[in-house]
Design a protein around this motif. Structure first.
Motif, PDB file in Angstrom:
ATOM      1  N   ILE A 106       0.931  -1.298  -0.017  1.00 47.37           N
ATOM      2  CA  ILE A 106      -0.008   0.033  -0.007  1.00 47.37           C
ATOM      3  C   ILE A 106       0.879   1.281  -0.019  1.00 47.37           C
ATOM      4  N   ILE A 107       0.541   2.314  -0.880  1.00 43.81           N
ATOM      5  CA  ILE A 107       1.232   3.595  -0.881  1.00 43.81           C
ATOM      6  C   ILE A 107       0.214   4.627  -1.234  1.00 43.81           C
ATOM      7  N   GLY A 108       0.609   5.976  -0.722  1.00 44.41           N
ATOM      8  CA  GLY A 108      -0.118   6.948  -0.892  1.00 44.41           C
ATOM      9  C   GLY A 108       0.163   7.547  -2.422  1.00 44.41           C
ATOM     10  N   LEU A 125       6.279  -5.008  -8.899  1.00 42.82           N
ATOM     11  CA  LEU A 125       5.101  -5.504  -9.550  1.00 42.82           C
ATOM     12  C   LEU A 125       5.593  -7.018  -9.549  1.00 42.82           C
ATOM     13  N   ASP A 126       6.773  -7.387  -9.593  1.00 39.36           N
ATOM     14  CA  ASP A 126       7.124  -8.754  -9.936  1.00 39.36           C
ATOM     15  C   ASP A 126       6.796  -9.545  -8.368  1.00 39.36           C
ATOM     16  N   TYR A 127       6.876  -8.773  -7.328  1.00 38.29           N
ATOM     17  CA  TYR A 127       6.656  -9.412  -6.017  1.00 38.29           C
ATOM     18  C   TYR A 127       5.290  -9.139  -5.587  1.00 38.29           C
ATOM     19  N   CYS A 128       4.723  -7.949  -5.945  1.00 33.77           N
ATOM     20  CA  CYS A 128       3.226  -7.549  -5.208  1.00 33.77           C
ATOM     21  C   CYS A 128       2.381  -6.826  -6.432  1.00 33.77           C
ATOM     22  N   HIS A 129       1.202  -6.658  -5.783  1.00 37.58           N
ATOM     23  CA  HIS A 129       0.416  -5.534  -6.170  1.00 37.58           C
ATOM     24  C   HIS A 129       0.572  -4.285  -5.642  1.00 37.58           C
ATOM     25  N   LEU A 130       0.330  -3.358  -6.424  1.00 41.81           N
ATOM     26  CA  LEU A 130       0.431  -1.966  -5.533  1.00 41.81           C
ATOM     27  C   LEU A 130      -1.001  -1.452  -5.361  1.00 41.81           C
ATOM     28  N   LEU A 131      -1.220  -0.916  -4.375  1.00 46.43           N
ATOM     29  CA  LEU A 131      -2.682  -0.493  -3.928  1.00 46.43           C
ATOM     30  C   LEU A 131      -2.325   1.173  -3.764  1.00 46.43           C
ATOM     31  N   ILE A 132      -2.962   1.940  -4.463  1.00 47.72           N
ATOM     32  CA  ILE A 132      -2.951   3.537  -4.087  1.00 47.72           C
ATOM     33  C   ILE A 132      -3.989   4.043  -3.440  1.00 47.72           C
ATOM     34  N   CYS A 133      -3.591   4.834  -2.415  1.00 46.34           N
ATOM     35  CA  CYS A 133      -4.518   5.572  -1.638  1.00 46.34           C
ATOM     36  C   CYS A 133      -4.399   7.014  -2.106  1.00 46.34           C
ATOM     37  N   GLN A 134      -5.539   7.692  -2.334  1.00 48.93           N
ATOM     38  CA  GLN A 134      -5.724   8.998  -2.784  1.00 48.93           C
ATOM     39  C   GLN A 134      -5.027   9.682  -1.736  1.00 48.93           C
ATOM     40  N   ARG A 135      -4.496  10.929  -2.223  1.00 49.41           N
ATOM     41  CA  ARG A 135      -3.753  11.809  -1.117  1.00 49.41           C
ATOM     42  C   ARG A 135      -4.044  13.312  -1.680  1.00 49.41           C
TER      43      ARG A 135
END
Ligand code: ATP
Length: 216
Positions: A106-108, A125-135
């Motif tokens: 998870i990142i902002g 992305l070879d290791y994880c999904h990226l989930l993006i929080c709005q900021r």
């Protein structure tokens, strides 16, 4: 099961971390979010609070929420003088858990825009999904990132559960105009910012005189 890691300096942890993460968990269907404090951030000024103080504040902050846990792998003593590079942490997690386990990081929005400065960012992305929080105050993307995002974005949160890694997901999380920088400055200027972070964390900061340059 999809494991979710939320990395940060957490100097200190605040509602700009907690509220979007709580909303994200509902939106995507996450049972647990592990907060992952770094010892030495690789891409920003060094924290004012010690790693031990930041960890203590995390423990206090999550004590009222069953969703959160803490992953201390970036605080391990053998890493004491090394910056925490996310790609190395994720690679180590993947080595331990195998290629089929689902992992989300998870990142902002601000961190997404900074991504091209991160070590081996295109391998994340070879290791994880990226989930993006709005900021608030940050655009959704930049020209540099757009084609990479187009290649990997999904709008289907179920895809995050069906594949172990590889997707970028923009979450519809609440906009929280809070930063740790603002909190540190407010405290140093004797201004109240009790509404910006859990009261247990606020009391800990005061008891220990953290972020108060006049006191130390
Ligand atoms: P600082 O002001 O010291 O730079 P920060 O408030 O940005 O700190 P970090 O611990 O560096 O906090 O952030 C950890 C992660 O949380 C990053 O991915 C960041 O983008 C995200 N984040 C922090 N604050 C918010 C916020 N208000 N809304 C959404 N995401 C946030």
């Amino acid at each position: 099961m999809l494991t979710a890691l939320f990395g940060g300096t957490f100097d200190p942890i605040h509602y700009g971390h907690l509220r979007p993460a709580l909303a994200l968990a509902k939106e995507v269907g996450l049972n647990n979010i592990s907060l992952l404090p770094n010892r030495i951030p690789a891409h920003k000024p060094q924290p004012e609070a010690t790693a031990e103080q930041r960890l203590a504040m995390l423990k206090l902050a999550i004590s009222d929420y069953s969703l959160f846990s803490i992953d201390t792998r970036e605080l391990e003593p053998q890493l004491i003088n090394q910056p925490s590079f996310t790609v190395d942490t994720l690679r180590a997690w993947r080595d331990q858990n195998g290629p089929q386990s689902g992992l989300a990081f998870i990142i902002g929005q601000d961190s997404l825009l900074n991504l091209p400065t991160w070590k081996e960012w295109q391998k994340l992305l070879d290791y994880c999904h990226l989930l993006i929080c709005q900021r608030p105050g940050y655009p959704q993307t930049t020209d540099d990132l757009q084609s990479w995002i187009n290649q990997h974005q999904t709008k289907d949160s179920q895809a995050l559960h069906h594949y172990p890694n590889g997707y970028i997901y923009f979450a519809n999380t609440p906009l929280e105009s809070i930063s740790a920088t603002e909190i540190r400055l407010n405290i140093d200027n004797q201004q109240c910012c009790e509404k910006l972070l859990p009261s247990k964390v606020w009391h800990y900061i005061h008891e220990h005189g953290i972020y108060n340059s006049k006191k130390s």
